[in-house]
Design an enzyme around this catalytic site. Structure first.
Site, PDB file in Angstrom:
ATOM      1  N   GLU A 152      66.158  18.060  18.379  1.00 36.49           N
ATOM      2  CA  GLU A 152      64.779  17.988  17.841  1.00 36.49           C
ATOM      3  C   GLU A 152      63.694  17.931  18.430  1.00 36.49           C
ATOM      4  O   GLU A 152      62.703  18.531  18.023  1.00 36.49           O
ATOM      5  CB  GLU A 152      64.517  16.942  16.027  1.00 36.49           C
ATOM      6  CG  GLU A 152      66.055  17.782  15.554  1.00 36.49           C
ATOM      7  CD  GLU A 152      67.527  17.211  15.101  1.00 36.49           C
ATOM      8  OE1 GLU A 152      67.516  16.930  15.920  1.00 36.49           O
ATOM      9  OE2 GLU A 152      68.067  17.245  14.095  1.00 36.49           O
ATOM     10  N   GLN A 186      72.871   9.572   5.670  1.00 38.29           N
ATOM     11  CA  GLN A 186      71.405  10.020   6.558  1.00 38.29           C
ATOM     12  C   GLN A 186      70.038   9.614   5.955  1.00 38.29           C
ATOM     13  O   GLN A 186      69.417  10.755   5.683  1.00 38.29           O
ATOM     14  CB  GLN A 186      71.286  11.634   6.639  1.00 38.29           C
ATOM     15  CG  GLN A 186      72.624  11.533   7.427  1.00 38.29           C
ATOM     16  CD  GLN A 186      73.132  13.228   7.986  1.00 38.29           C
ATOM     17  OE1 GLN A 186      71.995  14.050   7.347  1.00 38.29           O
ATOM     18  NE2 GLN A 186      72.998  13.286   9.532  1.00 38.29           N
ATOM     19  N   LYS A 214      65.646  15.621  -0.938  1.00 39.62           N
ATOM     20  CA  LYS A 214      66.432  17.221  -2.109  1.00 39.62           C
ATOM     21  C   LYS A 214      65.991  18.176  -2.691  1.00 39.62           C
ATOM     22  O   LYS A 214      66.318  18.802  -3.213  1.00 39.62           O
ATOM     23  CB  LYS A 214      67.569  17.228  -1.787  1.00 39.62           C
ATOM     24  CG  LYS A 214      68.591  18.388  -0.950  1.00 39.62           C
ATOM     25  CD  LYS A 214      69.785  17.767  -0.778  1.00 39.62           C
ATOM     26  CE  LYS A 214      70.751  19.258  -0.867  1.00 39.62           C
ATOM     27  NZ  LYS A 214      72.137  18.755  -0.254  1.00 39.62           N
ATOM     28  N   MET A 232      58.885   9.483  40.848  1.00 35.47           N
ATOM     29  CA  MET A 232      57.540   7.967  40.734  1.00 35.47           C
ATOM     30  C   MET A 232      57.760   6.903  40.481  1.00 35.47           C
ATOM     31  O   MET A 232      57.008   6.014  40.769  1.00 35.47           O
ATOM     32  CB  MET A 232      56.663   8.881  39.106  1.00 35.47           C
ATOM     33  CG  MET A 232      55.579   8.075  39.470  1.00 35.47           C
ATOM     34  SD  MET A 232      54.101   8.459  40.391  1.00 35.47           S
ATOM     35  CE  MET A 232      53.559   9.869  39.923  1.00 35.47           C
TER      36      MET A 232
HETATM   37  C1  LIG Z   1      61.867   9.322  28.742  1.00 40.50           C
HETATM   38  C2  LIG Z   1      60.899   8.178  29.971  1.00 40.50           C
HETATM   39  N1  LIG Z   1      61.741   7.465  30.460  1.00 40.50           N
HETATM   40  C3  LIG Z   1      61.484   6.589  31.609  1.00 40.50           C
HETATM   41  C4  LIG Z   1      59.803   7.681  31.883  1.00 40.50           C
HETATM   42  C5  LIG Z   1      59.893   6.548  33.570  1.00 40.50           C
HETATM   43  N2  LIG Z   1      59.234   7.219  34.574  1.00 40.50           N
HETATM   44  C6  LIG Z   1      58.787   7.651  34.501  1.00 40.50           C
HETATM   45  S1  LIG Z   1      58.080   8.762  35.877  1.00 40.50           S
HETATM   46  C7  LIG Z   1      60.651   8.815  35.801  1.00 40.50           C
HETATM   47  C8  LIG Z   1      60.500  10.003  36.748  1.00 40.50           C
HETATM   48  C9  LIG Z   1      60.645  11.476  36.778  1.00 40.50           C
HETATM   49  O1  LIG Z   1      61.923  11.491  37.755  1.00 40.50           O
HETATM   50  P1  LIG Z   1      61.004  13.090  37.851  1.00 40.50           P
HETATM   51  O2  LIG Z   1      61.298  14.137  36.766  1.00 40.50           O
HETATM   52  O3  LIG Z   1      62.899  13.524  39.052  1.00 40.50           O
HETATM   53  O4  LIG Z   1      60.530  13.818  38.664  1.00 40.50           O
HETATM   54  P2  LIG Z   1      59.918  13.311  40.201  1.00 40.50           P
HETATM   55  O5  LIG Z   1      58.509  11.859  39.730  1.00 40.50           O
HETATM   56  O6  LIG Z   1      60.687  12.529  40.989  1.00 40.50           O
HETATM   57  O7  LIG Z   1      58.908  14.044  41.032  1.00 40.50           O
HETATM   58  C10 LIG Z   1      60.375   8.091  34.916  1.00 40.50           C
HETATM   59  C11 LIG Z   1      61.579   7.399  34.941  1.00 40.50           C
HETATM   60  C12 LIG Z   1      58.940   8.196  31.550  1.00 40.50           C
HETATM   61  N3  LIG Z   1      57.874   8.291  31.522  1.00 40.50           N
HETATM   62  N4  LIG Z   1      58.983   9.389  29.873  1.00 40.50           N
END
Ligand SMILES: Cc1ncc(C[n+]2csc(CCOP(=O)(O)OP(=O)(O)O)c2C)c(N)n1
Ligand SMILES: [Mg+2]
Lengths: 584, 185
Positions: free
Chosen positions: A52, A115, A164, A482
């Site tokens: 979802e 649910q 429902k 990041m």
């Molecule tokens: C749902 C969620 N969980 C955690 C984060 C924290 N977060 C931001 S960027 C990132 C890493 C993303 O890694 P990737 O998709 O490989 O992208 P890259 O930065 O390596 O290009 C994380 C864990 C987030 N933004 N969203």
């Protein structure tokens, strides 16, 4: 004569009357009557997602690519709770979305029925408004109101929870015209006296800047035209937030690039040094302002926004103008023209001299390599090879998202979909599905990270089932890039949990879903790989293995001002002080 | 909805030019007219808890049964900027019709009602009765060992009465929260 229908039929009828052609959803016990009604008609297409959350992001992508609201249908309990992330995302990024959720029958509510979840309670803080419909007679008008509230004023998500028994019971259908209107009628025209004050100051501006945001895009394509007219007529430089990219073309003469935490030097320094700031449909988000007490210290600030609560929330402004951006810009231009289109053109020319110096620093330069693919290079090649195509871009969240905003050029609104306010990893793939549903013939590319892609990768199956040839362009650094960057800068290079061990083989993964997988590791093969991806008529995962430790620059460290950007690795030592560390 | 926006405040940095007095917290009484529909109170309270605003007092009751309208009176404390945000945010709630800031929109009257149970005998009982008289509190229940007083007035008056009753055997107190209204027509 209003026809008698079951609640389930009323739902379908109301959606049709609202012009809905596509619903993203997933069935379950509490919505079976609605699914039965969907089965017995052909006007509304149902896209069966695999989770979802995927339905909500697909609806967001659909909404942002069309300007129409996205519609989601989920079952009670887990179906509804899985929709929460996408609703919160839509709330932060002002995306119109209608979520219809099934609920246990009214006589079982409160019994901890199978649910059962307090869906209106759970979604109250992540919706613009929500309803629990307890009587079939109220259902049609509630859905009509839901569309009105989702789309009027600052758009956002709404939820209608439908038990429902309400779906089974019958009542006369109430048409949109017959449904009572709500008192919710946001102000669309800006105050003319305020607009005139804004114009007067604009005429005297020596170092103006226009800072535009997603509000311009939400307000409709005409608003982007008006914005372009204002820029062309005044020669003012313009920058934009992540959400506003494309309202003014990246190929335009006055474009400074994106501003903010990973914005360009010229955009951020122009924000810092301007004497007049025209904020058009943006909200002074912390990714934009950096340190607020050092934000654009010498400027006269005008803020145009449809949401009164955005005014003076973070930055005090001199002239607030509340209303729809299209109306305000139209009046602004009218007043400015009627007063003789005045500008301090000599001063603005001098201002451009300064800006050109900043631009000469080429802040997006990076050291390329012939051995390993640099992510920036990969995006530049993708840009070069897709530039003139009918192209839509979505992104996941991370470094790759910021690089996409920096290195891809958007010349039109509604072409770039990304999770800005909430920063939701897992947004991009389902969003690309939603965009492709809206534009079956267009090229839709999701710029993904290896980690984000895995958050909703099950939606590859949706793409296969509905013949949606979405291209997944993974900038694979085998890292939560990041997070790794912040740990390098802020946490003494202690890389806690920020690399992905045991990544899936993305080529095999694509094939397992029934799509095409391509792996590229050598810069020499990059163009061919991209061309192969573009040529394939179906979903593709392009696993583009890139430099693992590349950092995204420029960067305004948390807690710093616009003029305290860091531009390259050499400048990162001690760039962030203790106060900055506590910020996000 | 009326917004009281400060204008011309940022010739220099937004922050720098903020009046230092701005940072002082103020107490405001807001009258919020809402549709009396399910969940409306939860929306208002959720806004305050979700965004970290204070609620000093909150009262709610239907004021127009036919029109399904209720009036919520909220007493809140915050810096002027926060108070403006609270009003703007309240204005975004769909069933909210109107937000009036009684503290800035001219003179207003504020009243609260309280019931106080005071248990005691002898001198203390006599003294409680005497003070109740001075404060125009009514006795709404009495036994040989206790009174229940009903008192109406400003919150400060009720505070003062409560403080006086404490050493005299105050054993229970129920307060309604503030109801408020602008003066004049
Ligand atoms: C749902 C969620 N969980 C955690 C984060 C924290 N977060 C931001 S960027 C990132 C890493 C993303 O890694 P990737 O998709 O490989 O992208 P890259 O930065 O390596 O290009 C994380 C864990 C987030 N933004 N969203
Ligand atoms: Mg990564």
């Amino acid at each position: 004569m209003s026809r008698e229908m079951t609640g389930a039929q009323i739902v379908v009828e109301a959606l049709k009357e609202q012009g809905v052609d596509t619903v993203f959803g997933y069935p379950g016990g509490a919505v079976l009557p609605i699914y039965d009604a969907i089965f017995q008609q052909n006007d509304i297409k149902h896209i069966l997602v695999r989770h979802e959350q995927g339905a909500t992001h697909a609806a967001e992508g659909y909404a942002r690519a069309t300007g129409k609201p996205g519609v989601v249908l989920v079952t009670s309990g887990p179906g509804a709770t899985n929709a929460v992330t996408g609703m919160t995302d839509a709330l932060m990024d002002s995306i119109p979305m209608i979520v219809l959720s099934g609920q246990v029958p009214t006589f079982m509510i409160g019994n901890d029925a199978f649910q059962e979840a307090d869906t209106v309670g759970i979604t109250r803080p992540c919706s613009k408004h929500n309803w629990l419909v307890k009587d079939t007679a109220d259902l049609a008008e509630t859905i009509h109101q839901a569309f009105h509230i989702a789309t009027a004023g600052r758009p956002g998500p709404v939820l209608v929870d439908i038990p429902k028994d309400v779906q089974f019971a019958s009542a006369p259908y109430k048409t949109k015209a017959k449904a009572p209107t709500t008192h919710y009628q946001p102000q669309v025209k800006g105050d003319l006296a305020e607009i005139t004050r804004a114009v007067e100051a604009f005429e005297n501006a020596e170092r103006p800047i226009i800072y535009s945001g997603g509000g311009v895009i939400n307000s409709g394509v005409a608003s982007s035209q008006l914005l372009r007219e204002l820029v062309a007529g005044s020669n003012a430089p313009i920058t934009s937030t992540l959400m506003g990219l494309g309202a003014y073309p990246a190929s335009g003469d006055n474009w400074l690039g994106m501003l903010g935490m990973h914005g360009t030097v010229e955009a951020n320094l122009a924000m810092h040094g301007c004497d007049y700031m025209l904020c058009v449909g943006a909200r002074f988000d912390d990714r934009i302002t950096g340190r607020t007490d050092a934000f654009s210290p010498d400027s006269f600030k005008v803020h145009m926004d449809i949401d009164p609560s955005s005014i003076n929330k973070i930055i005090h402004v001199d002239v607030p103008i509340i209303g729809d951006i299209g109306h305000i810009l139209e009046d602004f231009l009218k007043v400015w023209k009627s007063r003789g289109r005045k500008t301090k053109s000599a001063a603005i020319k001098k201002w451009w001299g300064q800006i050109n110096e900043w631009q000469a620093r080429n802040c997006l330069d990076y050291t390329n390599s012939s051995k390993i693919i640099k992510p920036q290079h990969a995006l530049q090649r993708l840009e070069a090879l897709t530039k003139n195509m009918d192209r839509y871009i979505t992104t996941e969240v991370g470094q790759h998202q910021m690089w996409a905003a920096q290195y891809l050029n958007f010349d039109d609104p509604h072409r770039f979909m990304t999770s800005g306010g909430l920063g939701t990893m897992g947004y991009g793939l389902p969003a690309s599905v939603g965009v492709q549903v809206a534009h079956p013939e267009s090229l839709v590319i999701n710029i993904a990270g290896d980690a984000s892609f895995q958050m909703n990768m099950q939606e590859m199956a949706t793409a296969i089932q509905f013949n949606l040839p979405v291209k997944q362009f993974i900038l694979n650094n085998e890292r939560l890039g990041m997070v790794r960057q912040w740990q390098q800068l802020l946490h003494g290079e202690r890389y806690s949990q920020s690399w992905s061990e045991s990544l899936p083989d993305f080529v095999k993964l694509a094939e397992a879903f029934g799509g095409k997988g391509i792996l590229v590791t050598d810069p020499a093969d990059l163009d061919e790989a991209i061309k192969e991806m573009l040529a394939y008529d179906g979903p593709v995962i392009l696993d583009c293995v890139v430099e693992k430790h590349e950092n995204c620059f420029p960067m305004i460290p948390s807690g710093k001002a616009h003029n305290e950007m860091i531009l390259c690795d050499e400048e990162t030592a001690d760039a962030i002080d203790a106060a900055g560390k506590t910020r996000v | 909805m009326t917004l009281h926006l400060k204008k011309g405040s940022s010739r220099k940095s937004a922050y720098d030019l903020k009046n230092p007095l701005d940072e002082l917290e103020e107490t405001h009484t807001l009258a919020v007219l809402v549709d009396n529909e399910a969940g409306v109170l939860a929306r208002v309270i959720g806004l305050f808890s979700g965004r970290g605003y204070n609620i000093d007092s909150l009262t709610v009751a239907e004021t127009d049964a036919e029109g399904h309208r209720s009036r919520i009176t909220i007493v809140t404390t915050g810096t002027p900027a926060v108070i403006e945000q609270i009003k703007a945010q309240l204005g975004l709630i769909i069933p909210v019709y109107r937000v009036n800031d009684l503290t800035v929109e001219g003179p207003s009257v504020e009243r609260e009602m309280a019931l106080l149970k005071v248990a005691g005998t002898g001198d203390k009982r006599v003294e409680a009765m005497r003070l109740a008289d001075i404060f125009r509190a009514n006795v709404v229940d009495s036994t040989l060992e206790s009174f229940v007083f009903e008192i109406t007035g400003t919150p400060e008056k009720i505070d003062a009465f409560t403080d006086l009753m404490r050493p005299l055997g105050l054993s229970d107190i129920a307060r309604t929260g503030v109801a408020a209204m602008a003066r004049g027509a």
